[in-house]
Motif scaffolding. Structure first.
Motif, mmCIF file in Angstrom:
data_model
loop_
_atom_site.group_PDB
_atom_site.id
_atom_site.type_symbol
_atom_site.label_atom_id
_atom_site.label_comp_id
_atom_site.label_asym_id
_atom_site.label_seq_id
_atom_site.Cartn_x
_atom_site.Cartn_y
_atom_site.Cartn_z
ATOM 1 N N ASP A 7 0.860 -1.183 0.000
ATOM 2 C CA ASP A 7 0.000 0.000 0.000
ATOM 3 C C ASP A 7 0.903 1.243 0.000
ATOM 4 N N TYR A 8 1.427 1.562 -1.168
ATOM 5 C CA TYR A 8 2.394 2.664 -1.222
ATOM 6 C C TYR A 8 1.707 4.026 -1.162
ATOM 7 N N SER A 9 0.412 4.058 -1.421
ATOM 8 C CA SER A 9 -0.273 5.355 -1.308
ATOM 9 C C SER A 9 -0.307 5.808 0.146
ATOM 10 N N ASN A 10 -0.271 4.864 1.072
ATOM 11 C CA ASN A 10 -0.191 5.223 2.491
ATOM 12 C C ASN A 10 1.254 5.271 2.956
ATOM 13 N N ALA A 11 2.076 4.430 2.358
ATOM 14 C CA ALA A 11 3.469 4.326 2.810
ATOM 15 C C ALA A 11 4.219 5.643 2.579
ATOM 16 N N ILE A 12 4.008 6.230 1.425
ATOM 17 C CA ILE A 12 4.794 7.430 1.090
ATOM 18 C C ILE A 12 4.484 8.612 2.020
ATOM 19 N N PRO A 13 3.199 8.933 2.256
ATOM 20 C CA PRO A 13 2.943 10.014 3.245
ATOM 21 C C PRO A 13 3.497 9.684 4.628
ATOM 22 N N LEU A 14 3.412 8.430 5.017
ATOM 23 C CA LEU A 14 3.950 8.064 6.340
ATOM 24 C C LEU A 14 5.461 8.275 6.385
ATOM 25 N N LEU A 15 6.111 7.948 5.287
ATOM 26 C CA LEU A 15 7.566 8.147 5.238
ATOM 27 C C LEU A 15 7.885 9.640 5.305
ATOM 28 N N GLN A 16 7.086 10.413 4.561
ATOM 29 C CA GLN A 16 7.318 11.868 4.589
ATOM 30 C C GLN A 16 7.149 12.410 6.005
ATOM 31 N N LEU A 17 6.189 11.852 6.717
ATOM 32 C CA LEU A 17 5.951 12.309 8.093
ATOM 33 C C LEU A 17 7.137 11.950 8.993
ATOM 34 N N VAL A 18 7.554 10.696 8.945
ATOM 35 C CA VAL A 18 8.645 10.313 9.866
ATOM 36 C C VAL A 18 9.961 10.999 9.477
ATOM 37 N N ASP A 19 10.080 11.358 8.202
ATOM 38 C CA ASP A 19 11.276 12.108 7.802
ATOM 39 C C ASP A 19 11.362 13.446 8.544
ATOM 40 N N THR A 20 10.214 14.016 8.867
ATOM 41 C CA THR A 20 10.221 15.306 9.579
ATOM 42 C C THR A 20 10.683 15.145 11.021
ATOM 43 N N TYR A 21 10.768 13.887 11.496
ATOM 44 C CA TYR A 21 11.198 13.657 12.889
ATOM 45 C C TYR A 21 12.717 13.687 13.013
ATOM 46 N N HIS A 22 13.414 13.560 11.883
ATOM 47 C CA HIS A 22 14.886 13.586 11.879
ATOM 48 C C HIS A 22 15.466 12.615 12.899
ATOM 49 N N ILE A 23 15.008 11.400 12.804
ATOM 50 C CA ILE A 23 15.504 10.356 13.711
ATOM 51 C C ILE A 23 16.411 9.413 12.929
ATOM 52 N N ILE A 24 17.515 9.053 13.540
ATOM 53 C CA ILE A 24 18.443 8.135 12.874
ATOM 54 C C ILE A 24 18.052 6.713 13.260
ATOM 55 N N ASP A 25 17.835 5.884 12.247
ATOM 56 C CA ASP A 25 17.364 4.515 12.514
ATOM 57 C C ASP A 25 17.699 3.626 11.306
ATOM 58 N N PRO A 26 18.503 2.586 11.499
ATOM 59 C CA PRO A 26 18.845 1.733 10.346
ATOM 60 C C PRO A 26 17.610 1.100 9.691
ATOM 61 N N VAL A 27 16.598 0.768 10.515
ATOM 62 C CA VAL A 27 15.387 0.157 9.938
ATOM 63 C C VAL A 27 14.699 1.128 8.987
ATOM 64 N N LEU A 28 14.718 2.402 9.353
ATOM 65 C CA LEU A 28 14.079 3.401 8.486
ATOM 66 C C LEU A 28 14.800 3.466 7.128
ATOM 67 N N HIS A 29 16.119 3.329 7.162
ATOM 68 C CA HIS A 29 16.852 3.310 5.886
ATOM 69 C C HIS A 29 16.422 2.107 5.054
ATOM 70 N N ARG A 30 16.215 0.981 5.712
ATOM 71 C CA ARG A 30 15.800 -0.207 4.974
ATOM 72 C C ARG A 30 14.413 0.011 4.345
ATOM 73 N N LEU A 31 13.521 0.606 5.144
ATOM 74 C CA LEU A 31 12.171 0.847 4.617
ATOM 75 C C LEU A 31 12.219 1.833 3.458
ATOM 76 N N ARG A 32 13.064 2.845 3.605
ATOM 77 C CA ARG A 32 13.202 3.820 2.502
ATOM 78 C C ARG A 32 13.725 3.131 1.241
ATOM 79 N N SER A 33 14.699 2.243 1.439
ATOM 80 C CA SER A 33 15.276 1.565 0.264
ATOM 81 C C SER A 33 14.201 0.741 -0.458
ATOM 82 N N LEU A 34 13.294 0.159 0.320
ATOM 83 C CA LEU A 34 12.224 -0.636 -0.300
ATOM 84 C C LEU A 34 11.316 0.256 -1.147
ATOM 85 N N ILE A 35 11.042 1.442 -0.613
ATOM 86 C CA ILE A 35 10.186 2.369 -1.371
ATOM 87 C C ILE A 35 10.911 2.836 -2.639
#
Lengths: 856, 225
Positions: free
Chosen positions: A229-257
């Motif tokens: 469900d990338y129509s939901n995934a992309i806004p969620l990613l944009q939201l968590v990007d605003t948190y400026h949190i460093i997290d290896p899992v987030l990089h993995r999720l971004r790579s999948l997108i």
């Protein structure tokens, strides 16, 4: 340098271990950067493989080191942490203090992920007090329901301590059901949820954003990606990007997108960041390798896969990836080794098999011109031959080796030649080559394990079962836990009819490799051929497993049906037979069994229907007469059954028709006619137990004691003690008695009594004992006969005679009164239990329908 | 087969290409790759095919056939496969290992997960689509042989699916891996023996001179029909 040292091993015969060590070292040594070291490693590998062949029984075998488990045994909890202090005294206050400490640990993401801190907190003696523990349990359950972002190890720690998973119902009495469901769900999935390691907030993280809020969003993001469900995934990613949190899992999720959006370069960038933050994770390296491979960036892919192998030397994905890169870089030899190892991890991987063919083809293309120029280069010739063999081109393999046969071949060459001949069904040539190989191996001081295995298997094909057992036993001594050897040895013993041993070996093979259906098939057949009700039940279990893997195996359906028939599970048998028919089993065999089962269920119309179908296949089948007669017999029409059997036996020399005809002749009192048929049966099958016993009975009827005794003796000699019909002992006892061999009669009659407790047996025994001068024992036996059947006048008379005139020996004629003869149990016709019905003559049926073996 | 006997009915390249997508099953059944009726269309073959359709597919009428084709086209086994594969998308290799272990008592699911863990990187987008599509083509051929549909109907059903297959896979190799992975998934077959048998078909199709995968180029123009 010593090859073992170079590979980091102690000497071993285990090729897998050597290959694994080689792969582990290959990852550190790029052939382009370090060509000499790479070559050295290759030589060490080959040397070790050769040396493995020379280790003999008695040498110290190395126990394979399970590196993964070895790592796990390191106890990270060696640090002694100070026990937290508790100042409170009441249980409730202690529990509250505990939760405060829990809360402190949870608040900081760095302490939250440290299992040892949680362990130290919870394993305090203070919580062993029931009242405290109960309160802490309640508080903690409530806490985790609202603070669920904990590492799996901590969830499991809590569950291990408070046993939540086992007390779901109890918990529902204290907490809302949805809360309990939520916690139970977390407990169930925690081990495969994304980790919380190496997460950190930055200066740019908005102050109002908490770690838990971030993790909540991250979880939602992961779910959206999982659901495609990338129509939901992309806004969620944009939201968590605003948190400026460093997290290896987030990089993995971004790579999948990014991958989903066909942006591999961005994906690699994310994965590199993931790898930087979490260097122990294999995922980033594998993903980078895969993307680089797809982009034909082989050098980068090699680095990534090597890094992945440094983390997990057994990763089949990394082994395959690295092999494909090496193939592209023109190194098919190493690629082949790596692919073979990948295949050991995942034998079902069809892609790796295809790539292996490619590696072999490349190897041949690269080296064949060299061989033409230098035909005496034996190692090269062997290499090419092996490549042909691995590709399935057995003829070329043989041809390549054949031109140097008797000139240059060593044990390896002959072994390969033998395998190649075997694949081409040239079994005699294969045997010669294997024998040469074994002789050379001995000369070369090698253990010859692989050759012994090949010889064992080949001798099974050649039906030389004793030799097969001998070779395979030697192979097993070299590698006691080799499931393949165990399986083939089991097969050899099965063919030798040593079913007990066969079952034992198959069971061992199954314990080692439970996913191989062929082992269950082998054991199932051994149970099947054992031919007891207990073994049929076990055979069914094994055939069921075989059929879950090979549903269309008609032979297995048929064998299963046969066992079900013997167990009188007629409905199951009919269903199995239908499957056997559906999947192309011999129709005549199936219809015969269908008739039998329908008769067993007394469903005569369907039995007739199956008989009609059998007749339609071939009206001249002898079986048709037999089953027609059986159908008459089952319906009580003995005259018709008898007539059919007599007619059938007069026109066909058929075992079963003779059986039936002999039976009816005996029933009808035509003893000479029956004896003629039984003699015919015994001429054809001297070990026919049924015929021996019935023939004995016939001779007893005509008082031909000597011949009767000979028949029953033959019967007893061939029948396993547990399967002996008790009447056989009675018959023999009686024959001995009339032949005045009283001492021989006594043990036979005792055996009969032991099994049956029959008053007739006691009565006969009393006579034999009396004749032997054991009058007291005779009186006891006569008394027992009378006690068991007080209505029997003969027993009464005999007892009175023995007790009144203990010292007088009456004549034989006097002893065998008219009443005695009338009540002679052996004069009764043989009961229907020895009638060769389909329900009681399992072994006979096996020979009637020899195609019960399946195409397994 | 020799060139003289190849393509006896003069099928177009696009038609031959479509037949080639059912090549693994055709090879398995010992049929012809270059004729619509892979095992001939005599009485005996028709009876045998009718039995197989009834036994394995519960197809005994044109409607059954068309329903099954529709199911293969829109759902098939790939839907279940992709659902499982998606579940693993965000998991790390270690997490997948835990997930598989947790499902060890459900042998069917356990086998499926092991299989997907292995293939998921290579079958990320299409999954086991080839398994459903290849069987779709086989069913069309058998439907024509048994007379449930006409030859023209069979071709009109096959060509669009062929075009879809061509867009979804890179080459015969990729198509073949997806097809065999599908068979392994359906049968929960992780054994070496099964893979070796499948490999024999694969090897034949890649190496025999008149194999449809050698004779027919992957990028054959399918729009000329």
């Amino acid at each position: 340098m010593d090859c073992w040292k170079l590979l980091g091993l102690t000497p071993t015969v285990d090729k897998k271990l050597i290959k694994r060590a080689y792969a582990k070292n290959v990852k550190l040594c790029n052939p382009e950067d370090y060509p000499e070291e790479f070559q050295q490693l290759r030589e060490a590998y080959e040397e070790a493989l050769n040396a493995a062949k020379k280790i003999n029984i008695g040498d110290t075998f190395q126990t394979p080191i399970d590196e993964k488990n070895a790592d796990n045994t390191q106890n990270p909890a060696t640090t002694d942490l100070p026990q937290p202090e508790y100042t409170a005294t009441t249980p409730e206050a202690l529990a509250e203090q505990f939760i405060a400490k829990i809360s402190d640990l949870y608040t900081n993401i760095n302490t939250r992920i440290q299992y040892e801190l949680w362990k130290n907190l919870i394993e305090n003696d203070i919580f062993w007090q029931p009242e405290v523990k109960q309160r802490v349990n309640t508080h903690l359950f409530h806490f985790v329901a609202h603070h669920p972002y904990l590492p799996a190890s901590v969830w499991q720690l809590f569950d291990g301590f408070f046993l939540w998973s086992e007390q779901e119902r109890e918990l529902c009495k204290t907490f809302p059901e949805d809360m309990v469901d939520y916690v139970m769900g977390k407990l169930r999935v925690c081990r495969w949820m994304p980790e919380y390691n190496n997460i950190s907030l930055t200066e740019e993280t908005p102050p109002e954003v908490t770690i838990d809020e971030y993790l909540h969003r991250r979880e939602a993001l992961g779910r959206a990606i999982d659901n495609n469900d990338y129509s939901n995934a992309i806004p969620l990613l944009q939201l968590v990007d605003t948190y400026h949190i460093i997290d290896p899992v987030l990089h993995r999720l971004r790579s999948l997108i990014f991958l989903q959006q066909d942006e591999p370069t961005y994906a690699i960038n994310e994965l590199q960041q993931q790898a930087g933050l979490d260097p122990d994770s294999i995922d980033a390296s594998l993903n980078i390798g895969d993307i680089c491979w797809e982009q034909s960036k082989y050098a980068a892919a090699v680095r990534a896969y090597q890094h992945a192998l440094a983390i997990d030397p057994e990763s089949n994905l990394a082994l395959r990836g690295l092999a494909l890169c090496l193939l592209e870089q023109g190194n098919p030899l190493t690629a082949k080794d790596l692919l073979e190892q990948a295949l050991e991890q995942c034998p079902f991987d069809i892609d790796v098999r295809v790539q292996l063919v490619r590696a072999n083809q490349q190897l041949i293309d690269d080296t064949l011109p060299t061989l033409t120029d230098n035909s005496h280069d034996y190692p090269l010739r062997l290499l090419i031959s092996r490549a042909y063999y691995d590709m399935g081109n057995f003829q070329r393999c043989s041809e390549t080796l054949a031109c140097v046969v008797d000139r240059a071949l060593d044990s390896d060459g002959y072994h390969l030649l033998g395998q190649s001949h075997e694949k081409q069904q040239e079994l005699d040539a294969a045997l010669t080559a294997f024998n040469h190989a074994l002789a050379f191996a001995q000369h070369e001081a090698k253990n010859g394990f692989d050759i012994l295995l090949c010889l064992g298997k080949l001798h099974i094909d050649l039906k030389n079962y004793d030799l097969a057992v001998a070779y395979l036993t030697q192979a097993l001594a070299l590698s006691p836990d080799n499931a393949d050897v165990l399986h083939h040895l089991a097969e050899a013993y099965r063919h030798k009819t040593d079913y007990r041993k066969s079952i034992e070996l198959s069971t061992q093979a199954i314990a080692i490799t439970p996913e191989h259906w062929i082992y269950y098939s082998s054991r199932g057949l051994a149970y099947f051929e054992q031919g007891t009700l207990e073994s049929y039940a076990k055979a069914i279990e094994d055939f069921d497993i075989v059929l879950t893997h090979q549903y269309s195996l008609s032979g297995a359906w048929f064998d299963k049906a046969y066992c079900e028939t013997r167990l009188k599970h007629h409905e199951d048998a009919i269903a199995s037979l239908q499957k056997a028919l559906d999947y192309g089993h011999d129709q005549a065999d199936v219809y015969c069994r269908l008739i039998e089962n329908h008769i067993g269920m007394k469903d005569f119309p369907l039995a007739h229907k199956a008989l009609t179908a059998l007749t339609a296949i071939d009206p001249d089948l002898v079986n048709i007469i037999y089953w027609k007669a059986e159908l008459f017999r089952a319906q009580g029409n003995m005259a018709q059954a008898s007539q059919l059997y007599q007619q059938g036996a007069s026109t066909h020399s058929d075992y079963y028709l003779f059986h039936g005809a002999a039976y009816f002749l005996q029933q009808e009192g035509n003893l000479p006619g029956a004896e003629a048929l039984l003699n015919a049966l015994l001429t054809e099958t001297p070990d026919n137990a049924w015929a021996l016993l019935n023939s004995c009975w016939g001779f007893i009827q005509t008082k031909n004691w000597k011949q009767a005794s000979e028949r029953v003796e033959a019967y007893l000699a061939l029948t396993p003690p547990e399967q002996v019909d008790p009447y056989a002992h009675l018959y023999q006892g009686r024959c001995f008695y009339y032949l005045e061999e009283f001492e021989l009669a006594i043990p036979m009659l005792e055996q009969y009594i032991k099994t049956t407790r029959s008053p007739h047996g006691y009565s006969y025994l009393s006579l034999a004992l009396f004749e032997s001068g054991k009058h007291k024992a005779a009186a006891i036996a006569a008394s027992t006969a009378y006690e068991l059947d007080k209505n029997n006048l003969d027993f009464q008379q005999r007892l009175q005679g023995l007790t009144k005139q203990p010292g007088k020996k009456p004549s034989l004629k006097e002893r065998l009164t008219t009443a005695g003869r009338l009540l002679d149990p052996a004069s009764l016709p043989i009961s229907a239990k020895r009638w060769p019905t389909t329900n009681t003559v399992e072994h006979h049926d096996t020979s009637l329908f020899p195609d019960i073996g399946c195409d397994i | 087969m020799t060139t003289q006997h190849y393509n006896p009915n003069g099928l177009s390249p696009a038609q031959l290409w479509c037949l080639a997508t059912s090549a693994i099953l055709t090879e398995r059944n010992g049929g012809r790759h270059d004729t619509l009726h892979s095992n001939g269309n005599h009485e005996e073959e028709i009876t045998s095919l009718q039995h197989v359709l009834e036994r394995d597919w519960s197809i005994s009428s044109k409607k059954d056939l068309l329903d099954t084709l529709q199911w293969l086209k829109t759902e098939g086994h790939n839907v279940g496969y992709m659902d499982l594969q998606h579940q693993l998308t965000t998991m790390s290799e270690t997490a997948i290992g835990h997930y598989i272990h947790a499902n060890r008592h459900n042998s069917k699911l356990h086998s499926s997960l092991i299989l997907i863990k292995n293939y998921r990187r290579r079958l990320r987008k299409g999954g086991i689509r080839a398994w459903d599509d290849g069987r779709y083509i086989s069913l069309c051929r058998w439907g024509a042989t048994t007379g449930f549909i006409s030859e023209d109907e069979a071709w009109s059903l096959m060509i669009p699916v062929g075009q879809q297959i061509q867009r979804s896979f890179k080459d015969w190799h990729n198509f073949g891996i997806s097809y065999i992975a599908g068979r392994q998934y359906w049968q929960s077959q992780l054994s070496q023996e099964h893979a070796e048998t499948q490999m024999e078909y694969f090897y034949t199709l890649f190496h025999e001179e008149y194999s449809p995968w050698r004779v027919t180029a992957w990028h054959t123009d399918l729009n000329q029909e």
